[in-house]
Design a protein around this motif. Structure first.
Motif, PDB file in Angstrom:
ATOM      1  N   PRO A 148       0.847  -1.206   0.000  1.00 15.01           N
ATOM      2  CA  PRO A 148       0.000   0.000   0.000  1.00 15.01           C
ATOM      3  C   PRO A 148       0.883   1.257   0.000  1.00 15.01           C
ATOM      4  N   ILE A 149       0.409   2.274  -0.660  1.00 10.94           N
ATOM      5  CA  ILE A 149       1.145   3.537  -0.684  1.00 10.94           C
ATOM      6  C   ILE A 149       0.700   4.349   0.536  1.00 10.94           C
ATOM      7  N   VAL A 150       1.665   4.693   1.410  1.00 10.43           N
ATOM      8  CA  VAL A 150       1.346   5.408   2.646  1.00 10.43           C
ATOM      9  C   VAL A 150       1.699   6.884   2.474  1.00 10.43           C
ATOM     10  N   THR A 151       0.733   7.756   2.780  1.00 14.13           N
ATOM     11  CA  THR A 151       0.994   9.196   2.714  1.00 14.13           C
ATOM     12  C   THR A 151       0.457   9.855   3.989  1.00 14.13           C
ATOM     13  N   GLU A 152       1.064  10.993   4.349  1.00 17.78           N
ATOM     14  CA  GLU A 152       0.551  11.766   5.486  1.00 17.78           C
ATOM     15  C   GLU A 152       0.055  13.107   4.977  1.00 17.78           C
ATOM     16  N   LYS A 153      -0.998  13.589   5.602  1.00 19.03           N
ATOM     17  CA  LYS A 153      -1.603  14.834   5.117  1.00 19.03           C
ATOM     18  C   LYS A 153      -2.208  15.618   6.273  1.00 19.03           C
ATOM     19  N   GLU A 154      -2.190  16.973   6.158  1.00 18.47           N
ATOM     20  CA  GLU A 154      -2.914  17.806   7.116  1.00 18.47           C
ATOM     21  C   GLU A 154      -4.389  17.799   6.720  1.00 18.47           C
ATOM     22  N   VAL A 155      -5.260  17.586   7.717  1.00 20.00           N
ATOM     23  CA  VAL A 155      -6.688  17.487   7.419  1.00 20.00           C
ATOM     24  C   VAL A 155      -7.486  18.329   8.414  1.00 20.00           C
ATOM     25  N   PRO A 156      -8.412  19.173   7.945  1.00 25.15           N
ATOM     26  CA  PRO A 156      -9.265  19.925   8.885  1.00 25.15           C
ATOM     27  C   PRO A 156     -10.308  19.006   9.524  1.00 25.15           C
ATOM     28  N   GLU A 157     -10.440  19.098  10.839  1.00 22.12           N
ATOM     29  CA  GLU A 157     -11.459  18.324  11.552  1.00 22.12           C
ATOM     30  C   GLU A 157     -12.486  19.314  12.099  1.00 22.12           C
ATOM     31  N   TRP A 158     -13.718  19.177  11.664  1.00 23.74           N
ATOM     32  CA  TRP A 158     -14.749  20.166  11.994  1.00 23.74           C
ATOM     33  C   TRP A 158     -15.569  19.776  13.208  1.00 23.74           C
ATOM     34  N   ASN A 159     -15.984  20.780  13.929  1.00 20.77           N
ATOM     35  CA  ASN A 159     -17.063  20.599  14.897  1.00 20.77           C
ATOM     36  C   ASN A 159     -18.321  21.092  14.182  1.00 20.77           C
ATOM     37  N   LYS A 160     -19.024  20.125  13.565  1.00 21.93           N
ATOM     38  CA  LYS A 160     -20.104  20.481  12.641  1.00 21.93           C
ATOM     39  C   LYS A 160     -21.218  21.282  13.325  1.00 21.93           C
ATOM     40  N   LYS A 161     -21.503  20.867  14.563  1.00 24.42           N
ATOM     41  CA  LYS A 161     -22.600  21.517  15.286  1.00 24.42           C
ATOM     42  C   LYS A 161     -22.305  23.005  15.499  1.00 24.42           C
ATOM     43  N   GLN A 169     -14.643  34.438  10.966  1.00 24.17           N
ATOM     44  CA  GLN A 169     -13.684  34.186  12.041  1.00 24.17           C
ATOM     45  C   GLN A 169     -13.671  32.707  12.418  1.00 24.17           C
ATOM     46  N   LEU A 170     -12.452  32.127  12.365  1.00 26.79           N
ATOM     47  CA  LEU A 170     -12.311  30.711  12.714  1.00 26.79           C
ATOM     48  C   LEU A 170     -11.671  30.590  14.085  1.00 26.79           C
ATOM     49  N   THR A 171     -12.208  29.645  14.913  1.00 29.17           N
ATOM     50  CA  THR A 171     -11.637  29.426  16.249  1.00 29.17           C
ATOM     51  C   THR A 171     -11.361  27.938  16.432  1.00 29.17           C
ATOM     52  N   PRO A 172     -10.502  27.590  17.418  1.00 28.94           N
ATOM     53  CA  PRO A 172     -10.216  26.167  17.669  1.00 28.94           C
ATOM     54  C   PRO A 172     -11.474  25.382  18.059  1.00 28.94           C
ATOM     55  N   GLU A 173     -12.523  26.077  18.492  1.00 32.04           N
ATOM     56  CA  GLU A 173     -13.777  25.366  18.819  1.00 32.04           C
ATOM     57  C   GLU A 173     -14.471  24.891  17.536  1.00 32.04           C
ATOM     58  N   LEU A 174     -14.253  25.656  16.446  1.00 28.45           N
ATOM     59  CA  LEU A 174     -14.906  25.301  15.178  1.00 28.45           C
ATOM     60  C   LEU A 174     -14.134  24.216  14.433  1.00 28.45           C
ATOM     61  N   LEU A 175     -12.804  24.321  14.441  1.00 28.75           N
ATOM     62  CA  LEU A 175     -12.005  23.292  13.758  1.00 28.75           C
ATOM     63  C   LEU A 175     -10.590  23.253  14.289  1.00 28.75           C
ATOM     64  N   THR A 176      -9.990  22.069  14.102  1.00 28.50           N
ATOM     65  CA  THR A 176      -8.556  21.923  14.336  1.00 28.50           C
ATOM     66  C   THR A 176      -7.979  21.316  13.071  1.00 28.50           C
ATOM     67  N   ILE A 177      -6.670  21.534  12.845  1.00 29.86           N
ATOM     68  CA  ILE A 177      -6.007  20.898  11.695  1.00 29.86           C
ATOM     69  C   ILE A 177      -5.130  19.789  12.243  1.00 29.86           C
ATOM     70  N   GLU A 178      -5.306  18.578  11.719  1.00 31.65           N
ATOM     71  CA  GLU A 178      -4.533  17.457  12.252  1.00 31.65           C
ATOM     72  C   GLU A 178      -3.796  16.712  11.153  1.00 31.65           C
ATOM     73  N   ARG A 179      -2.641  16.170  11.530  1.00 29.15           N
ATOM     74  CA  ARG A 179      -1.853  15.374  10.580  1.00 29.15           C
ATOM     75  C   ARG A 179      -2.373  13.945  10.624  1.00 29.15           C
ATOM     76  N   LYS A 180      -2.714  13.399   9.428  1.00 26.84           N
ATOM     77  CA  LYS A 180      -3.262  12.032   9.400  1.00 26.84           C
ATOM     78  C   LYS A 180      -2.496  11.169   8.395  1.00 26.84           C
ATOM     79  N   VAL A 181      -2.533   9.873   8.661  1.00 24.96           N
ATOM     80  CA  VAL A 181      -1.843   8.912   7.796  1.00 24.96           C
ATOM     81  C   VAL A 181      -2.870   8.262   6.863  1.00 24.96           C
ATOM     82  N   PHE A 182      -2.571   8.280   5.566  1.00 28.77           N
ATOM     83  CA  PHE A 182      -3.465   7.632   4.593  1.00 28.77           C
ATOM     84  C   PHE A 182      -2.771   6.447   3.952  1.00 28.77           C
ATOM     85  N   LYS A 183      -3.534   5.352   3.803  1.00 29.38           N
ATOM     86  CA  LYS A 183      -3.008   4.160   3.146  1.00 29.38           C
ATOM     87  C   LYS A 183      -3.823   3.921   1.886  1.00 29.38           C
ATOM     88  N   GLN A 184      -3.152   3.952   0.737  1.00 27.28           N
ATOM     89  CA  GLN A 184      -3.874   3.635  -0.494  1.00 27.28           C
ATOM     90  C   GLN A 184      -3.533   2.209  -0.877  1.00 27.28           C
TER      91      GLN A 184
END
Lengths: 667, 667
Positions: free
Chosen positions: A425-438, A486-501
């Motif tokens: 599998p091809i492994v990649t890492e990426k920054e991904v926004p994680e939302w607090n949808k509510k 205006q964006l705040t840490p309550e609305l979203l954080t950016i996290e590094r994630k590992v992807f496997k293709q």
């Protein structure tokens, strides 16, 4: 040993050849008793033609489908217009025609140009005192009846121009053909009238499905009327539309091939007399699906050393037609043939044609020039076989690349792709926004979606920047129209994630060998025809046993009843051994019955006479040599079965059975 | 011995059956990825469907063409309109359709009548408290989805009327169908709207040959535009137009038969889901030409004792559908089947259907009623096979009499006749006028022809009277308009002459067995389907070896390389013995691979495992029993070849090879 035969004592006589085919009903113009009724290009096959065709197909099925475990298909001829709209046939499957400006007669533009220039060249030769040459082997376009030009000498330079035009005839666009007509004052040779500008004529037959007007055309895929349909001009689209099902049937593995034998239709502008350009014909097509990144072929070593005659694109485009002899292995290594899979199929086509009896000295592979290529093809080689009309395309071998699967997939939204499990599998890492949808919805209401899109459209460096800002608290993002959010840490954080293709998804490429069976059949008949040295009227068709319509003719001395049980015995023993025989107990001499069967290409004859009844012996006759040998009924049957299966040749048969000298006969 | 199998543990489950055919790609709706696009009635055959069809055709060719020395033909699909104008198809090859008066939807009139009446009868049963019966075996017309009627009790008399109408449904004319709609207030069940008067809809697909307008229609035979053409709705006309050539090929002898396998097209108003009523289909047709004065068949004794289930015309016309069981010999002797040749072919059809696996208990021969018969037929029997939709016509066997040959002959002026040399010439004597042409012209000038015709029209007694008068000198003859001419012995004498007729000329009659291969294939699949007693999900298709798409599955324990040479050996030995095998080395358990092949109808499986490598033994599995036996590689191959050829059955194989109990395995 077998007798010597001279098959070249008489040169090929087309009139005698055609008379034979007609007399023995190999084929005949359809609707003959209706006087043809303006339907040139339609032919019926009679009993020997049908059997010959069925045997060629059976051999094809063995050589390709069974030997290579292809997946056979049988799809419909009637096809909704949308399918051919997608495939490009509605727009581009056309020939250029010109109209006679006075009579309105329609001519194919390239035929007109070719015919007139050839006639002028012939006239030039005559004027120079050279005998009008017989049709040259490279004379691809058949001369029109009316195209004979006066014996006028041309400038040497003009001759060169004409020859160069003829070598590239397949390469001209409609505009260019029109220009050639004007430049060289080319006119309709039948009337000597001028012709108009070339126009496209689509070669598909149209029809309409269902009671007229019943289908209101509400289907999402349709631009053309729902009930407009075409008769397929090739079987290929039927393969492509079923690709997903085929792939699944093959357990998701690639490469594999589908194969189909069936009728196709082309509404030719000017069909030729005979089977070479017809409006309805039987094709045998293979679509071989292959990974575009790996067009090697696992059985390529089996064909690597086969030497072929090749006529390259570059040679033709420079106005020449010189061929080279080269092994498939070398041709692929040198990049003349693009890849192993294409090379493998070209070699397999060569083997097949030889097996059914095509003369290898009259077979070449010609690469298509750029403008000549079908709209879907990336590269194409034609197996051309020489016959009395010149070199004729009998098999095409095209690399259609991913064209067809891609366009149907795009049109329908149905993915026609291969999903390959990756070993690693091809492994990649990426920054991904994680939302607090509510919280997002609560904060931005109707603009929540806009905000989300803005962030998700950011490239990695910008995301990293945003991540840093958010770690420090709130930040602002601007939309294109300048609105700020205006964006705040309550609305979203950016996290590094590992992807496997673990799956690779791709559209396979398609290599397509496509056989025109009628052209092959006709050319095979020409290659098989000759006349006995001592009598030019005694034509013979030396068809190989494997394709001969009847393998063995059983000839009782007369229709007397005492021969019936023996004829029955021989016939049923042969049938049990899988050999197809016919009995001819007609009321003519044995010599005449054999002559008729020489014309039908029947390789062996068995005579049942009084000696057969008394001594249980029979004579065995071989078609080409007319040798006759004698043996017991069972010996003769065993020998003929092996001859037909190809496990022995006539020389070996002669070693087994003594010559028949007539002494063994019983009166 | 072989294990016992219970194939009837579960009743036929159509949903499971259809899911199997779809999952294994026996066939699928054409243009599926295009969402069907309003082209119902068009199907593609996938690999197992194509092979099954090819095997049925190969068996048909053996059973009919080779066994009976028929002359095979391959004629065109595209046919000029004039041919079908002559044959009567332009005027009469049509169905009755009705239009929904509000939506304009088109329905087949007989389907509407049948569907609504059946729904009402079902509603009546429900109202009477009887369980809604499952579709009765005689339920010929499939119910329309929307045709469910409310549970309303009907008068007993009305029930009888409905039942009588349903039994004769195929017998109604368009007018009568319209009257039924009015009388019984039959409405479009999908919308509950009224429908209009029945109109004819021609079932042929039309097309046009050549660049439009190119053919000015100057041909003598043409009333319709020259380039109007139809796709053939049957292959038969292609046989008839070639009759003279076929007769000559057969050395002028009769009876003989021509045979053709090929596509035909019918623009059905309302195609059914599935293969039973489609717009494009493969047919196999025989045209057997016979002396109208002698319809005996020389091989009739071979089939005389075959007992068939017959549903006679007279029974149906009286509103019933009771069948009788009777031998072909008796049926011909009693005049139920019109003649030996028709009876012979009905019996041969029966044998063929049994050979490929049709259940004889679900096969009957139904005679056509008068109005139901095609316009060309003098008598017709359908082989009807029962499936989940009712009794379905799969083969027609019609006596077309001299209809087709006569009409084409009359239209074209080309005699389609047999000239038979009489063994004993017929000698007749006749009085004949002998003219002195010179004197006649001189005497009567322009009237000479009139005088000649007057005399030559005289019957023998009048000629004798004239002879007497001329012997006595001059006499007078009157024309119809009262003009008088004097005749003298110088102008003519009457003489007695002897005539010998050594040739009898006649138009042969045609007996036509016509096979719809798609319907046979579908019904065969239904008859072959069952589910394992212990697990209803495990469907099996018990196709006979002779037609099974793959005969032997070779299953290596895993895809490990050590099995490859053995797999190769087994596969090529089977191929040399003419047995078609496939290898399944996919990445699933052997059990799953066998289950998949039970669904594909593969009769035998060979497992290659470590014992095969070490001891050169293999196991052989039979599909229906799932029995496994073991033997050496060569023993197993020899056994499976005989099993596939049908020379031994599974019981005999079990006597040869010991049972496999797993102990012989090597880990």
């Amino acid at each position: 040993a077998a007798s010597e035969v001279n098959k070249t004592a008489h040169s090929f006589d087309k009139a005698r050849f055609e008379a034979l085919l007609n007399r023995r009903f190999f084929y005949a113009p359809a609707f003959e008793i209706y006087g043809g009724i303006g339907v040139a290009g339609l032919y019926d096959y009679g009993p020997p033609g049908s059997s010959l065709q069925a045997n060629i197909i059976a051999e094809w099925r063995k050589h390709f489908i069974i030997e290579e475990h292809m997946l056979e298909l049988d799809t419909t001829i009637m096809t909704p217009a949308s399918v051919f709209e997608t495939s490009g046939h509605v727009a581009r499957f056309a020939d250029w025609m010109v109209k006679d400006t006075k009579t309105g007669d329609v001519l194919r533009a390239d035929h007109l140009v070719g015919g007139v220039l050839e006639a002028r060249l012939a006239g030039d030769k005559e004027a120079r005192g050279l005998a009008a040459a017989p049709p040259a082997p490279d004379d691809k376009k058949k001369k029109k009846k009316g195209a004979k030009a006066a014996a006028v000498k041309l400038d040497d330079e003009v001759v060169k121009e004409y020859e160069s035009i003829l070598a590239q005839l397949d390469n001209y666009s409609g505009l260019e053909l029109g220009e050639l007509c004007r430049t060289y004052a080319l006119r309709n040779p039948d009337t000597d009238n001028e012709v108009g500008e070339p126009q496209q004529f689509n070669l598909m037959f149209a029809s309409s499905i269902g009671p007229t007007g019943q289908h209101p055309g509400e289907n999402q895929f349709l631009k053309l009327p729902t009930n407009l349909s075409y008769l397929r001009p090739e079987t290929a689209q039927g393969h492509f539309l079923n690709f997903s099902r085929l792939l699944e049937f093959n357990n998701g593995r690639i490469p594999f091939a589908s194969a189909q034998i069936g009728r196709s239709f082309r509404n030719e502008i000017s069909p030729r007399a005979g089977l070479l350009r017809v409006r309805e014909f039987t094709m045998a097509e293979i679509e071989h699906y292959v990974d575009p990144e790996d067009k090697s072929h696992e059985r390529f070593d089996e064909v690597r050393d086969i030497v072929l005659t090749l006529l390259q694109k570059s040679v033709q485009e420079s106005g020449n037609n010189g061929t080279i002899r080269m092994s498939v292995g070398d041709a692929v290594a040198k990049g003349i043939i693009a890849n192993e899979t294409l090379g493998y199929f070209i070699a397999r086509i060569y083997q097949f044609l030889l097996k059914i009896g095509i003369n290898p000295a009259r077979l070449r592979f010609r690469q298509h020039m750029k403008n000549e290529m079908a709209h879907y093809a990336a590269d194409c080689w034609d197996a051309e076989i020489q016959n009395s009309t010149g070199w004729t395309e009998c098999v095409g071998c095209a690399d259609r690349a991913a064209y067809d699967l891609s366009v149907h997939s795009a049109r329908t939204g149905h993915p026609l792709v291969v999903r390959q499990a990756l070993k690693e599998p091809i492994v990649t890492e990426k920054e991904v926004p994680e939302w607090n949808k509510k919280a997002l919805g609560k904060t931005f209401k109707g603009d929540a979606g806009v905000v989300q899109k803005l962030v998700e459209a950011l490239e990695e460096p910008e995301l990293l920047k945003l991540k840093g800002e958010l770690l420090q608290g709130a930040t602002v993002i601007k939309s294109e129209d300048g609105k700020e959010f205006q964006l705040t840490p309550e609305l979203l954080t950016i996290e590094r994630k590992v992807f496997k293709q673990s799956i690779r998804e791709y559209t396979p490429n398609v290599i397509e060998p496509s056989f025109g069976l009628g052209r092959i059949l006709y050319t095979l008949l020409e290659h098989s025809f000759w006349a006995r040295e001592q009598d030019v009227e005694r034509g013979v068709l030396s068809l190989p046993s494997v394709v001969a319509p009847t393998k063995v003719l059983i000839v009782p001395l007369s229709a007397r009843e005492e021969f019936a049980p023996l004829v029955q015995e021989v016939s049923s023993k042969l049938r049990r051994a899988g050999v197809f025989s016919r009995v001819d107990d007609s009321n003519t001499s044995i010599g005449k019955r054999y002559a008729r069967n020489d014309e039908l290409g029947t390789p062996f004859g068995i005579t049942v006479d009084f000696a057969s009844v008394q001594n249980r012996t029979m004579t065995l006759r071989e078609r080409d040599t007319t040798d006759q040998r004698i043996g017991t009924i069972d010996e003769v049957i065993a020998t003929v079965v092996e001859l037909v299966n190809g496990s022995i040749d006539w020389n070996a048969a002669c070693a087994r059975l003594p010559a028949y000298d007539g002494v063994q006969a019983v009166e």
